[in-house]
Design a protein around this motif. Structure first.
Motif, mmCIF file in Angstrom:
data_model
loop_
_atom_site.group_PDB
_atom_site.id
_atom_site.type_symbol
_atom_site.label_atom_id
_atom_site.label_comp_id
_atom_site.label_asym_id
_atom_site.label_seq_id
_atom_site.Cartn_x
_atom_site.Cartn_y
_atom_site.Cartn_z
ATOM 1 N N SER A 13 0.801 -1.226 0.000
ATOM 2 C CA SER A 13 0.000 0.000 0.000
ATOM 3 C C SER A 13 0.837 1.280 0.000
ATOM 4 O O SER A 13 0.485 2.240 -0.678
ATOM 5 C CB SER A 13 -0.987 0.011 1.161
ATOM 6 O OG SER A 13 -0.320 0.099 2.391
ATOM 7 N N ASN A 17 0.595 4.019 -2.996
ATOM 8 C CA ASN A 17 0.234 5.407 -2.703
ATOM 9 C C ASN A 17 1.267 6.376 -3.288
ATOM 10 O O ASN A 17 0.912 7.387 -3.902
ATOM 11 C CB ASN A 17 0.084 5.597 -1.192
ATOM 12 C CG ASN A 17 -0.644 6.868 -0.846
ATOM 13 O OD1 ASN A 17 -1.648 7.203 -1.449
ATOM 14 N ND2 ASN A 17 -0.131 7.575 0.141
ATOM 15 N N ARG A 29 -7.201 6.358 0.612
ATOM 16 C CA ARG A 29 -6.795 5.054 1.141
ATOM 17 C C ARG A 29 -7.506 4.811 2.462
ATOM 18 O O ARG A 29 -7.481 5.645 3.358
ATOM 19 C CB ARG A 29 -5.279 5.008 1.330
ATOM 20 C CG ARG A 29 -4.793 3.668 1.859
ATOM 21 C CD ARG A 29 -3.297 3.555 1.851
ATOM 22 N NE ARG A 29 -2.685 4.503 2.757
ATOM 23 C CZ ARG A 29 -1.397 4.543 3.026
ATOM 24 N NH1 ARG A 29 -0.568 3.714 2.416
ATOM 25 N NH2 ARG A 29 -0.917 5.423 3.857
ATOM 26 N N PHE A 44 -8.058 1.255 -1.772
ATOM 27 C CA PHE A 44 -7.875 2.525 -2.465
ATOM 28 C C PHE A 44 -9.128 2.807 -3.285
ATOM 29 O O PHE A 44 -9.640 1.932 -3.975
ATOM 30 C CB PHE A 44 -6.662 2.468 -3.398
ATOM 31 C CG PHE A 44 -5.351 2.504 -2.680
ATOM 32 C CD1 PHE A 44 -4.686 3.711 -2.493
ATOM 33 C CD2 PHE A 44 -4.775 1.348 -2.185
ATOM 34 C CE1 PHE A 44 -3.477 3.749 -1.831
ATOM 35 C CE2 PHE A 44 -3.569 1.382 -1.516
ATOM 36 C CZ PHE A 44 -2.913 2.591 -1.338
#
Length: 109
Positions: A13, A17, A29, A44
């Motif tokens: 993640s 991002n 998120r 997301f």
């Protein structure tokens, strides 16, 4: 307009991002938890124009790779065996689960 919902493992993640930010993809998120291994996930949410959906999905595919992880097998309650042995089992984790939804209306208020 499309809404992309991507559920990814926490391990991927942060990089996803950062890659979204580098490529100008705006996302939200959310922390979430998976049902299978009760592992941490991130969900997301991306709103994008129809012509940019493939670009967003390509970024997700590039960042979120599958990998093999060993977990302990759950105990068995089959009493036909003389002893109950817990043993590691390899499972595939990672990658992403992606949903693409049509959006009828969008307003930023």
């Amino acid at each position: 307009m499309k809404l992309i919902i991507a559920i990814v493992q926490d391990e991927d993640s942060k990089k996803l991002n950062e890659t979204f930010t580098k490529n100008g993809v705006r996302s939200t998120r959310l922390a979430s938890t998976g049902g299978f291994m009760r592992a941490g996930n991130s969900t997301f949410i991306v709103g994008t124009e129809n012509n940019k959906v493939d670009t967003v999905i390509d970024i997700i595919e590039e960042v979120c790779k599958t990998r093999v992880q060993s977990i302990m097998a759950p105990p068995t309650y089959d009493f036909n065996f003389e002893m109950n042995l817990n043993y590691p089992v390899d499972v595939e984790v990672g990658g992403a689960t992606v949903f693409v939804l049509d959006i009828e209306q969008f307003k930023k208020i």
